[in-house]
Enzyme design. Structure first.
Site, PDB file in Angstrom:
ATOM      1  N   GLY A  69       0.907  -0.717   0.578  1.00 16.09           N
ATOM      2  CA  GLY A  69      -0.164   0.186   0.068  1.00 16.09           C
ATOM      3  C   GLY A  69       0.293   1.528  -0.278  1.00 16.09           C
ATOM      4  O   GLY A  69       0.016   2.024  -0.481  1.00 16.09           O
ATOM      5  N   ASN A  96      -7.063   3.910   9.748  1.00 15.15           N
ATOM      6  CA  ASN A  96      -6.435   2.579  10.385  1.00 15.15           C
ATOM      7  C   ASN A  96      -6.432   3.103  11.656  1.00 15.15           C
ATOM      8  O   ASN A  96      -6.351   2.256  11.959  1.00 15.15           O
ATOM      9  CB  ASN A  96      -4.995   2.347   9.564  1.00 15.15           C
ATOM     10  CG  ASN A  96      -4.189   4.211   9.292  1.00 15.15           C
ATOM     11  OD1 ASN A  96      -4.266   4.376   8.822  1.00 15.15           O
ATOM     12  ND2 ASN A  96      -3.241   3.457   9.992  1.00 15.15           N
ATOM     13  N   ALA A 148      -2.934  -6.393   0.144  1.00 14.59           N
ATOM     14  CA  ALA A 148      -3.345  -7.743   0.223  1.00 14.59           C
ATOM     15  C   ALA A 148      -3.386  -8.488   1.847  1.00 14.59           C
ATOM     16  O   ALA A 148      -3.842  -8.528   2.389  1.00 14.59           O
ATOM     17  CB  ALA A 148      -2.446  -8.911  -0.534  1.00 14.59           C
ATOM     18  N   HIS A 149      -1.769  -7.852   2.782  1.00 10.44           N
ATOM     19  CA  HIS A 149      -1.944  -8.083   3.909  1.00 10.44           C
ATOM     20  C   HIS A 149      -3.153  -7.534   5.144  1.00 10.44           C
ATOM     21  O   HIS A 149      -3.030  -7.551   6.142  1.00 10.44           O
ATOM     22  CB  HIS A 149      -0.283  -7.827   4.763  1.00 10.44           C
ATOM     23  CG  HIS A 149       0.055  -6.392   5.127  1.00 10.44           C
ATOM     24  ND1 HIS A 149       0.255  -6.400   6.321  1.00 10.44           N
ATOM     25  CD2 HIS A 149       0.001  -5.494   3.834  1.00 10.44           C
ATOM     26  CE1 HIS A 149       0.364  -5.293   6.405  1.00 10.44           C
ATOM     27  NE2 HIS A 149       1.010  -4.464   5.452  1.00 10.44           N
ATOM     28  N   THR A 191      10.546  -7.557 -11.546  1.00 13.63           N
ATOM     29  CA  THR A 191       9.861  -9.222 -11.554  1.00 13.63           C
ATOM     30  C   THR A 191       8.828  -9.501 -10.510  1.00 13.63           C
ATOM     31  O   THR A 191       9.115  -8.938  -9.542  1.00 13.63           O
ATOM     32  CB  THR A 191      11.277 -10.617 -11.493  1.00 13.63           C
ATOM     33  OG1 THR A 191      12.693 -10.492 -12.429  1.00 13.63           O
ATOM     34  CG2 THR A 191      11.036 -11.655 -11.492  1.00 13.63           C
ATOM     35  N   CYS A 242       3.002   1.658  12.768  1.00 18.19           N
ATOM     36  CA  CYS A 242       4.403   3.111  11.924  1.00 18.19           C
ATOM     37  C   CYS A 242       4.488   3.930  13.643  1.00 18.19           C
ATOM     38  O   CYS A 242       5.808   4.424  13.100  1.00 18.19           O
ATOM     39  CB  CYS A 242       3.650   4.031  11.465  1.00 18.19           C
ATOM     40  SG  CYS A 242       2.378   2.884  10.477  1.00 18.19           S
TER      41      CYS A 242
HETATM   42  C1  LIG Z   1      -1.603  -0.559   6.265  1.00 23.01           C
HETATM   43  C2  LIG Z   1      -1.503   0.788   5.958  1.00 23.01           C
HETATM   44  C3  LIG Z   1      -0.832   1.227   4.654  1.00 23.01           C
HETATM   45  C4  LIG Z   1       0.549   0.474   3.878  1.00 23.01           C
HETATM   46  O1  LIG Z   1       0.316  -0.300   3.424  1.00 23.01           O
HETATM   47  P1  LIG Z   1       1.468  -1.073   3.552  1.00 23.01           P
HETATM   48  O2  LIG Z   1       1.352  -2.428   2.517  1.00 23.01           O
HETATM   49  O3  LIG Z   1       2.003  -1.713   4.600  1.00 23.01           O
HETATM   50  O4  LIG Z   1       2.791  -0.638   3.052  1.00 23.01           O
HETATM   51  C5  LIG Z   1      -1.292   2.382   3.754  1.00 23.01           C
HETATM   52  N1  LIG Z   1      -2.841   2.973   3.901  1.00 23.01           N
HETATM   53  C6  LIG Z   1      -2.898   2.676   5.748  1.00 23.01           C
HETATM   54  C7  LIG Z   1      -4.634   3.169   5.355  1.00 23.01           C
HETATM   55  C8  LIG Z   1      -2.663   1.155   6.044  1.00 23.01           C
HETATM   56  O5  LIG Z   1      -3.701   0.233   7.068  1.00 23.01           O
END
Ligand SMILES: *Cc1c(COP(=O)(O)O)cnc(C)c1O
Length: 380
Positions: free
Chosen positions: A69, A150, A199-200, A236, A324
């Site tokens: 993300g 988040n 995805a995570h 890749t 974070c």
């Molecule tokens: C976790 C998160 C991201 C970052 O995504 P990553 O795949 O961990 O880099 C960005 N925006 C929000 C709102 C998130 O919760």
């Protein structure tokens, strides 16, 4: 162990994990290779692209896979700005964005070449549509407002903002990382031009993100190199991760109703339990426009970090607002934006439930939070 930090990351689903494994091992082909081992990898990547596109009502050709993300967010902000480097354009965002958007905007502003407006939010964490309208200038080219926050779970009026920006011809990006796979998301209903997912956050693997880019729009590449991802994102492909992400999103969509029902009940019981037993606790964010699984509380006179550590000793994982910020003693920018004092912001913890939590874990969490809080107060 009770894992209640699903907004930080989620456990990969069994099905996504199983689908991923062969591509880490015997199906190790490079998706750009022209013999059958490579062609199999290419087909698997394209299947995942269709699975993800279907989940947000997009065309597969509008999806680019990234490393996450943060990469997708930085890409849109930096590269749209780069396109207009000589036009001194104006960008609008909010004060409660994820740091990947916020820090990109700070960097653009500091460069001196761009104007950036950081919109405030109300005490529930909502951006006002009127504020967006009022902030639009002649040179406004891009607006980036997150779909759902988040730290507090508040959902923004993205479709309403999309309608206005569409009329004005201003590009609209939304960081939908916390929304995709959790609540319905349709790019056509929202009228967004760019959308970020990861995805995570929906029971897929770490290190795989997606950027939706409405067909016909130009976006310069963030990474130069080969022709992977139509030359937009060279390197890749992370075939195994992408394959798993495709299955993970399909599963999240299929289980969404069931999951929402369970999460809503868990959140209701947790809020009721904590607020009744600890009158000094306060719930941060919105009661109505919220994601089903995220809740955030402040505890007068305690530190969120201490609460988190005491809960960890009991095998319960929660976070101080956002992963974070953890480790640093800085109060959450989101909670400050809601109008909390520094002290209130530092006393916060976020509980975020997900697919693998069960309703019978709620009581253990409430008791542990109450005990930890009382222990901290008794030491003062
Ligand atoms: C976790 C998160 C991201 C970052 O995504 P990553 O795949 O961990 O880099 C960005 N925006 C929000 C709102 C998130 O919760």
């Amino acid at each position: 162990m009770i894992y209640a930090d699903n907004a930080a990351t989620t456990r990969i689903s069994d099905r996504a994990f199983e689908q991923m494994l062969p591509f880490l091992h015997e199906q190790y082909g490079n998706a750009s290779s022209q013999y059958s081992l490579g062609i199999k990898a290419r087909r698997a990547v394209e299947k995942a692209r269709r699975q993800f596109a279907a989940s947000i009502g997009a065309n597969p050709s509008e999806i680019t896979f990234t490393s996450g993300g943060s990469e997708a967010n930085s890409w849109v902000l930096r590269c749209i700005a780069e396109t207009y480097l000589n036009d001194s354009i104006h960008i609008i965002t909010s004060t409660i964005e994820h740091h990947s958007v916020l820090n990109a905007c700070h960097a653009l502003k500091q460069s001196g070449a761009f104007e950036v407006t950081f919109l405030p939010v109300d005490n529930t964490g909502r951006v006002s549509v009127e504020d967006v309208k009022a902030a639009i200038r002649d040179n406004t080219k891009l607006v980036s407002i997150m779909f759902a926050n988040n730290e507090i779970g508040t959902i923004q009026p993205i479709a309403e903002i999309g309608r206005i920006l569409c009329e004005c011809g201003i590009l609209f990006h939304t960081d939908a990382v916390q929304a995709v796979g959790h609540i319905p998301v349709s790019v056509s209903d929202l009228q967004v031009d760019f959308l970020t997912a990861s995805a995570h956050k929906f029971n897929g693997p770490k290190g795989v993100g997606m950027l939706y880019k409405r067909s016909g729009l130009e976006l310069p590449p963030l990474i130069f190199g080969g022709e992977q991802e139509r030359g937009l994102r060279a390197g890749t492909e992370n075939v195994a991760g992408i394959v798993a992400a495709g299955y993970a999103i399909e599963e999240s969509i299929a289980k969404m109703d069931e999951s929402t029902q369970k999460l809503t009940e868990m959140v209701y019981l947790t809020v009721k339990g904590i607020l009744t037993r600890l009158p000094a606790a306060r719930l941060n964010g919105d009661f109505e426009n919220r994601l089903p699984g995220i809740i955030n509380f402040s505890f007068d006179g305690a530190s969120g970090g201490s609460l988190m550590h005491l809960l960890d000793l009991k095998g319960i994982c929660v976070s101080t607002s956002s992963a974070c910020n953890s480790g640093q003693d800085t109060p959450s920018h989101v909670l400050l934006a809601l109008g909390l004092t520094e002290e209130q912001a530092k006393s916060a913890i976020r509980i975020s439930y997900g697919r693998y939590n069960t309703v019978d874990q709620v009581e253990a969490i409430i008791s542990a939070v109450c005990e930890a809080y009382e222990k901290i107060l008794s030491h003062h």
